[in-house]
Design an enzyme around this catalytic site. Structure first.
Site, PDB file in Angstrom:
ATOM      1  N   CYS A  91       0.796  -1.238   0.000  1.00 25.91           N
ATOM      2  CA  CYS A  91       0.000   0.000   0.000  1.00 25.91           C
ATOM      3  C   CYS A  91       0.824   1.282   0.000  1.00 25.91           C
ATOM      4  CB  CYS A  91      -0.955   0.015   1.192  1.00 25.91           C
ATOM      5  SG  CYS A  91      -0.144   0.362   2.762  1.00 25.91           S
ATOM      6  N   CYS A 140      -2.744  -1.432   5.707  1.00 29.85           N
ATOM      7  CA  CYS A 140      -3.377  -2.493   4.893  1.00 29.85           C
ATOM      8  C   CYS A 140      -3.345  -3.853   5.571  1.00 29.85           C
ATOM      9  CB  CYS A 140      -2.736  -2.568   3.519  1.00 29.85           C
ATOM     10  SG  CYS A 140      -1.093  -3.295   3.517  1.00 29.85           S
ATOM     11  N   CYS A 160      12.482  -7.169  12.863  1.00 30.67           N
ATOM     12  CA  CYS A 160      13.055  -8.110  11.900  1.00 30.67           C
ATOM     13  C   CYS A 160      12.032  -8.272  10.771  1.00 30.67           C
ATOM     14  CB  CYS A 160      13.288  -9.431  12.625  1.00 30.67           C
ATOM     15  SG  CYS A 160      14.099 -10.660  11.619  1.00 30.67           S
TER      16      CYS A 160
HETATM   17 ZN   LIG Z   1       0.513  -1.629   3.774  1.00 30.84          ZN
END
Ligand SMILES: [Zn+2]
Length: 171
Positions: A91, A140, A160
């Site tokens: 996104c 998202c 990580c």
């Molecule tokens: Zn995203």
């Protein structure tokens, strides 16, 4: 004669029920298409999983949407020293700055902090018999990686993250 009109009524009722069911079904499929609003061209959070499957590579889909993990030392950013902003590959949400990236030796891009705590969401993850904290994109919901409390100062945190989930916008 009476039987016939009763039968006719019955058929009428039945077909009305069927028609209503069909109408509901087509309404549902409409909702999926409407979410691809032209005013939200860059806002991928409204894309359906089917649409995302077409947009992303199989590896991106597996890591981001099915919580997969790329193999260590295979991602394109684990060793990167380039300056810029790491954005969500799905996104475009700006997630991490190269300023907080450090060499963790794990084979995955590691950061001691997100750009802003509002950019990522954290969830308890009990998969694979471990208790870890999963990190997702707050916009998202895509899976990014995990966060551990063994990072360097100033935060002591180690985010990580899979290279696959990121897209570097160079400075
Ligand atoms: Zn995203």
């Amino acid at each position: 004669m009476k039987t016939i009109s009763k039968l006719f009524l019955y058929i009428m009722c039945l077909s009305t029920t069927l028609l209503t069911a069909c109408a509901q079904q087509s309404d549902n499929s409409k909702i999926v298409t409407i979410t691809k609003d032209s005013t939200k061209m860059n806002d991928e959070q409204n894309l359906s999983e089917e649409e995302l499957k077409k947009k992303l590579t199989p590896e991106q889909f597996h890591v981001c949407r099915e919580k997969g993990t790329e193999r260590a030392f295979t991602g394109k950013y684990y060793d990167s020293k380039e300056k810029g902003t790491y954005k969500c590959v799905v996104c475009g949400n700006p997630l991490f700055s190269s300023d907080t990236k450090f060499d963790s030796g794990t084979g995955w891009p590691s950061f001691y902090a997100p750009m802003d705590t509002s950019k990522v969401a954290e969830h308890k993850d009990k998969s694979y018999g471990m208790i870890r904290t999963e990190v997702t994109c707050s916009k998202c919901g895509s899976h990014l990686g995990h966060v551990f409390e063994d990072g360097p100062q100033p935060t002591g945190m180690r985010y990580c993250i899979n290279s696959t989930s990121l897209e570097l916008e160079k400075k």
